[in-house]
Design a protein around this motif. Structure first.
Motif, PDB file in Angstrom:
ATOM      1  N   VAL A   4       0.850  -1.207   0.000  1.00  0.00           N
ATOM      2  CA  VAL A   4       0.000   0.000   0.000  1.00  0.00           C
ATOM      3  C   VAL A   4       0.883   1.254   0.000  1.00  0.00           C
ATOM      4  O   VAL A   4       0.606   2.229  -0.705  1.00  0.00           O
ATOM      5  CB  VAL A   4      -0.951  -0.009   1.227  1.00  0.00           C
ATOM      6  CG1 VAL A   4      -1.764   1.271   1.286  1.00  0.00           C
ATOM      7  CG2 VAL A   4      -1.863  -1.230   1.184  1.00  0.00           C
ATOM      8  N   VAL A   5       1.979   1.217   0.766  1.00  0.00           N
ATOM      9  CA  VAL A   5       2.897   2.366   0.776  1.00  0.00           C
ATOM     10  C   VAL A   5       3.462   2.577  -0.632  1.00  0.00           C
ATOM     11  O   VAL A   5       3.502   3.704  -1.142  1.00  0.00           O
ATOM     12  CB  VAL A   5       4.046   2.151   1.799  1.00  0.00           C
ATOM     13  CG1 VAL A   5       5.115   3.229   1.649  1.00  0.00           C
ATOM     14  CG2 VAL A   5       3.498   2.152   3.219  1.00  0.00           C
ATOM     15  N   ARG A   6       3.868   1.487  -1.277  1.00  0.00           N
ATOM     16  CA  ARG A   6       4.463   1.615  -2.618  1.00  0.00           C
ATOM     17  C   ARG A   6       3.447   2.182  -3.611  1.00  0.00           C
ATOM     18  O   ARG A   6       3.762   3.075  -4.397  1.00  0.00           O
ATOM     19  CB  ARG A   6       4.972   0.249  -3.113  1.00  0.00           C
ATOM     20  CG  ARG A   6       6.269  -0.188  -2.450  1.00  0.00           C
ATOM     21  CD  ARG A   6       6.909  -1.353  -3.188  1.00  0.00           C
ATOM     22  NE  ARG A   6       6.180  -2.594  -3.036  1.00  0.00           N
ATOM     23  CZ  ARG A   6       6.410  -3.499  -2.072  1.00  0.00           C
ATOM     24  NH1 ARG A   6       7.349  -3.290  -1.180  1.00  0.00           N
ATOM     25  NH2 ARG A   6       5.708  -4.610  -2.006  1.00  0.00           N
ATOM     26  N   GLU A   7       2.207   1.650  -3.545  1.00  0.00           N
ATOM     27  CA  GLU A   7       1.183   2.118  -4.501  1.00  0.00           C
ATOM     28  C   GLU A   7       0.881   3.598  -4.291  1.00  0.00           C
ATOM     29  O   GLU A   7       0.779   4.372  -5.249  1.00  0.00           O
ATOM     30  CB  GLU A   7      -0.118   1.321  -4.319  1.00  0.00           C
ATOM     31  CG  GLU A   7      -0.089  -0.034  -5.008  1.00  0.00           C
ATOM     32  CD  GLU A   7      -1.131  -0.988  -4.416  1.00  0.00           C
ATOM     33  OE1 GLU A   7      -2.151  -0.503  -3.877  1.00  0.00           O
ATOM     34  OE2 GLU A   7      -0.893  -2.209  -4.473  1.00  0.00           O
ATOM     35  N   LEU A 102      -1.690  13.650  -1.240  1.00  0.00           N
ATOM     36  CA  LEU A 102      -2.600  12.619  -1.761  1.00  0.00           C
ATOM     37  C   LEU A 102      -4.052  13.082  -1.768  1.00  0.00           C
ATOM     38  O   LEU A 102      -4.861  12.597  -2.555  1.00  0.00           O
ATOM     39  CB  LEU A 102      -2.478  11.339  -0.928  1.00  0.00           C
ATOM     40  CG  LEU A 102      -1.327  10.403  -1.286  1.00  0.00           C
ATOM     41  CD1 LEU A 102      -1.362   9.166  -0.392  1.00  0.00           C
ATOM     42  CD2 LEU A 102      -1.378   9.969  -2.747  1.00  0.00           C
ATOM     43  N   GLY A 103      -4.409  14.007  -0.891  1.00  0.00           N
ATOM     44  CA  GLY A 103      -5.798  14.482  -0.854  1.00  0.00           C
ATOM     45  C   GLY A 103      -6.751  13.329  -0.587  1.00  0.00           C
ATOM     46  O   GLY A 103      -6.566  12.561   0.366  1.00  0.00           O
ATOM     47  N   ALA A 104      -7.748  13.157  -1.494  1.00  0.00           N
ATOM     48  CA  ALA A 104      -8.781  12.132  -1.275  1.00  0.00           C
ATOM     49  C   ALA A 104      -8.204  10.716  -1.314  1.00  0.00           C
ATOM     50  O   ALA A 104      -8.809   9.774  -0.788  1.00  0.00           O
ATOM     51  CB  ALA A 104      -9.871  12.274  -2.336  1.00  0.00           C
ATOM     52  N   ALA A 105      -7.041  10.557  -1.937  1.00  0.00           N
ATOM     53  CA  ALA A 105      -6.440   9.212  -2.009  1.00  0.00           C
ATOM     54  C   ALA A 105      -5.818   8.790  -0.671  1.00  0.00           C
ATOM     55  O   ALA A 105      -5.371   7.660  -0.523  1.00  0.00           O
ATOM     56  CB  ALA A 105      -5.387   9.167  -3.118  1.00  0.00           C
TER      57      ALA A 105
END
Ligand SMILES: Cc1cc2nc3c(=O)[nH]c(=O)nc-3n(C[C@H](O)[C@H](O)[C@H](O)COP(=O)(O)OP(=O)(O)OC[C@H]3O[C@@H](n4cnc5c(N)ncnc54)[C@H](O)[C@@H]3O)c2cc1C
Length: 368
Positions: A4-7, A102-105
């Motif tokens: 998840v960190v990488r993505e 990242l905002g909403a991400a």
């Protein structure tokens, strides 16, 4: 967690400059006193802290590879006089900066993954710092500086107290010409009773520190040196033959290891390949070849990419591959990350077991 960190990092990476600016703004808002740890005029995007952090956070799913590096980094960071609260502040600033970009991400899942990865990294570094005994740094005085070419210098430093390093390790150094900018250098000699360390320094174009080291170092400059790091030193238990591969200033740790072997009487058959773009890059070859003439256990093969003359022609990894197979050897590779990756890939493809190949972590670039 690491996936998840990488993505999510892939979404932020194109805006790395903005991330760096946001990170340092948040860091200095939370902890104004932290400013004293960084050079006043360092542009945020030139700091190495953030790229190094992101590099390790993306790899927390590889504890075997990462744990020793984090322990060493923690031990090394004692030289900054930082405490557990500093780790927390850096974590808050990092996660805050990634969240803003990242905002909403920045979902709950992403937030949890970054927080968990950061707590693994900081816990291992803090444990390394706590386990670190001995001084956090040493002082050394430059006793000689000579330039081998416009971009390459050999600098000899007399440590004021003995530094307990092993041949093949590297140390971080800080010079009076670039205060608070620490860079890794590998001694080209094994530890000596008189405490002298010799460094090979290549000036990297556009670099903040190495051009100053090559051009402006003076006898009597006083350097600070951090604790020894790195896992290249020889496995004393192994009796296998050795393959040592050096690219650029990677010749320094390889020369230290070969000198150490010679002191021990050279019980293991040793092949050394030294690569460079041109002959000028092979500055370490004459002394290694002279040693090989006196040492029946040692072979030295120079490899040059352009205008090879009497040397083998090609990238050093390819030349090593042509001389193989190296399936029964312990292998040490030192050089730029690209050179290490290419050489390791070539060896593994030709059958060398990956666990017999050692190289330094690919955290920051070593001059080619
Ligand atoms: C384990 C290890 C051992 C090492 N041993 C040695 C050694 O024995 N001898 C030696 O000479 N070196 C060695 N190095 C390399 C050394 O530590 C430095 O990385 C190197 O000297 C470059 O430092 P610098 O400050 O000059 O360059 P930096 O300021 O770090 O810059 C490096 C390069 O990146 C570019 N750059 C940086 N930031 C940006 C940006 N934001 N945008 C665009 N470009 C950018 C610069 O222009 C430059 O070309 C070693 C490295 C490692 C990891």
């Amino acid at each position: 967690m690491a996936a998840v960190v990488r993505e999510s990092w892939a979404l932020v990476e194109p805006r790395a400059h903005e991330l760096a600016t946001t990170f340092y703004r948040l860091l200095f808002e939370h902890a104004p006193q932290a400013r004293t740890l960084f050079p006043v005029d360092l542009p945020p995007h030139r700091s190495r802290l953030l790229p190094a952090l992101v590099h390790v956070l993306q790899r927390v799913d590889r504890p075997r590879e990462l744990s020793p590096i984090l322990a060493q980094l923690g031990r090394d960071h004692r030289k900054f006089g930082i405490a557990a609260t500093h780790y927390e502040t850096v974590g808050v600033a990092l996660l805050g900066a990634v969240e803003q970009l990242l905002g909403a991400a920045w979902t709950a899942e992403v937030a949890d993954a970054w927080a968990a990865a950061y707590s693994v990294v900081s816990a291992r570094m803090l444990a390394g710092a706590a386990a670190g005994n001995g001084p956090a740094s040493w002082l050394g005085r430059v006793v000689d500086h000579h330039r081998l070419s416009w971009d390459l210098a050999v600098i000899s430093v007399q440590a004021l107290e003995p530094i307990p390093y092993r041949a093949g390790q590297y140390l971080s150094i800080e010079t009076p010409h670039r205060p608070r900018l620490w860079r890794y250098l590998s001694p080209a000699n094994p530890p000596r009773p008189d405490g002298l360390l010799q460094f090979h320094v290549r000036a990297v174009a556009g670099g903040l520190v190495s051009p100053a080291l090559v051009a402006h170092t003076r006898v009597d400059d006083v350097w600070r040196l951090g604790p020894p790091m790195g896992g290249l030193p020889l496995d004393a238990e192994s009796r296998r033959d050795l393959l040592l591969v050096a690219g650029g200033t990677g010749a320094a740790p390889i020369k230290a290891i070969v000198t150490q072997l010679a002191v021990q009487g050279g019980p293991r058959r040793t092949h050394v390949f030294v690569g460079g773009r041109t002959w000028i890059d092979l500055y370490a070859v004459p002394s290694l070849t002279a040693l090989a003439h006196r040492s029946p256990w040692l072979d030295v093969v120079p490899a040059v990419e352009h205008n090879a003359g009497e040397a083998e022609h090609g990238a050093v990894g390819d030349v090593v591959g042509r001389h193989g197979p190296w399936t029964d050897h312990d292998v040490i590779v030192a050089g730029s990350p690209d050179m290490i990756r290419a050489t390791v890939a070539r060896l593994v493809t030709a059958g060398t077991p990956p666990d017999r190949i050692r190289h330094d972590p690919l955290l920051t670039d070593r001059a080619a």
